[in-house]
Design a protein around this motif. Structure first.
Motif, short mmCIF file in Angstrom:
data_model
loop_
_atom_site.label_atom_id
_atom_site.label_comp_id
_atom_site.label_asym_id
_atom_site.label_seq_id
_atom_site.Cartn_x
_atom_site.Cartn_y
_atom_site.Cartn_z
N UNK A 1 60.70 11.78 -12.65
CA UNK A 1 61.02 10.85 -13.79
C UNK A 1 62.56 10.37 -14.74
N UNK A 2 62.17 9.73 -15.13
CA UNK A 2 64.68 9.33 -15.94
C UNK A 2 64.70 9.58 -17.14
N UNK A 3 65.52 9.78 -17.69
CA UNK A 3 65.43 9.67 -18.81
C UNK A 3 66.24 8.59 -19.14
N UNK A 4 66.14 6.86 -20.13
CA UNK A 4 67.14 6.33 -19.93
C UNK A 4 67.13 6.71 -21.23
N UNK A 5 68.97 6.51 -21.50
CA UNK A 5 69.39 6.65 -23.32
C UNK A 5 70.04 5.48 -23.08
N UNK A 6 69.43 4.37 -24.09
CA UNK A 6 70.19 3.39 -24.36
C UNK A 6 71.06 3.89 -25.73
N UNK A 7 72.59 3.03 -26.04
CA UNK A 7 72.93 2.83 -27.39
C UNK A 7 73.37 0.62 -27.48
N UNK A 9 72.66 -2.37 -30.84
CA UNK A 9 73.05 -2.36 -31.99
C UNK A 9 72.11 -2.72 -32.69
N UNK A 10 71.73 -1.48 -34.04
CA UNK A 10 71.22 -1.93 -34.98
C UNK A 10 69.41 -2.95 -35.23
N UNK A 11 70.82 -3.93 -35.28
CA UNK A 11 69.06 -5.46 -35.37
C UNK A 11 68.79 -5.61 -34.75
N UNK A 12 69.14 -5.67 -33.66
CA UNK A 12 68.35 -5.57 -32.17
C UNK A 12 67.31 -4.56 -31.93
N UNK A 13 66.96 -3.91 -32.95
CA UNK A 13 66.04 -2.47 -32.14
C UNK A 13 64.39 -3.32 -32.56
N UNK A 14 64.21 -4.59 -32.86
CA UNK A 14 62.68 -4.84 -32.78
C UNK A 14 63.03 -5.61 -31.85
N UNK A 30 64.48 7.61 -31.41
CA UNK A 30 65.34 6.73 -32.15
C UNK A 30 65.98 7.07 -32.87
N UNK A 31 67.07 7.84 -32.68
CA UNK A 31 68.20 8.13 -34.29
C UNK A 31 69.61 7.11 -33.79
N UNK A 32 70.30 7.28 -35.33
CA UNK A 32 70.62 6.57 -35.59
C UNK A 32 72.20 7.23 -35.43
N UNK A 59 72.72 2.25 -32.59
CA UNK A 59 70.92 2.76 -32.07
C UNK A 59 71.09 3.76 -30.99
N UNK A 60 70.31 4.75 -30.83
CA UNK A 60 70.62 5.69 -29.49
C UNK A 60 69.32 5.84 -29.37
N UNK A 61 68.87 5.32 -27.89
CA UNK A 61 66.82 4.65 -27.31
C UNK A 61 66.88 5.90 -26.46
N UNK A 62 66.18 6.53 -26.26
CA UNK A 62 65.33 8.02 -25.40
C UNK A 62 64.44 7.67 -25.31
#
Length: 112
Positions: A1-7, A9-14, A30-32, A59-62
């Motif tokens: 199992x892996x944790x993918x963390x991505x940073x 730009x906010x407008x690309x979230x959708x 998702x964390x701002x 935005x930080x996505x986990x």
């Protein structure tokens, strides 16, 4: 199992969320956040005064995924978050030793 963390730009979230849904990723946190990389922020003009914006909003996505989904998750994020301009973000992949679903007590990939 892996944790993918991505940073990203906010407008690309959708776009990123749609791309991840298409490949079957079911959960995202998702964390701002604010930060800077090589671009080191920028200057802005507000009411005639110039000031420096050191930390840019991101935005930080986990995303916790099984080993078999790592490459497709990275590809989905990369393709959907890319604008071709500086500051598009980064993706980090780290190992997950253990995952436990609190409600049911499931462990491992069953808990994802």
């Amino acid at each position: 199992m892996k944790l993918v963390t991505a940073i990203i730009k906010p407008f690309k979230m959708d776009d990123v969320r749609s791309a991840l849904s298409e490949i079957g990723v079911q959960g995202i946190t998702v964390t701002e956040v604010k930060g800077f990389g090589r671009q080191r922020g920028h200057t802005e003009l507000y009411r005639g005064a110039e000031y420096v914006v050191d930390f840019l909003p991101k935005l930080k996505l986990e995303i916790a995924v099984g080993d078999d989904q790592v490459d497709s998750t990275i590809e989905a994020i990369t393709n959907s978050a890319n604008t071709g301009k500086i500051g598009d973000g980064k993706i980090f992949v780290s190992d997950l030793e253990q995952v436990i679903r609190i409600r049911t007590g499931e462990t491992g990939e069953d808990a994802i």
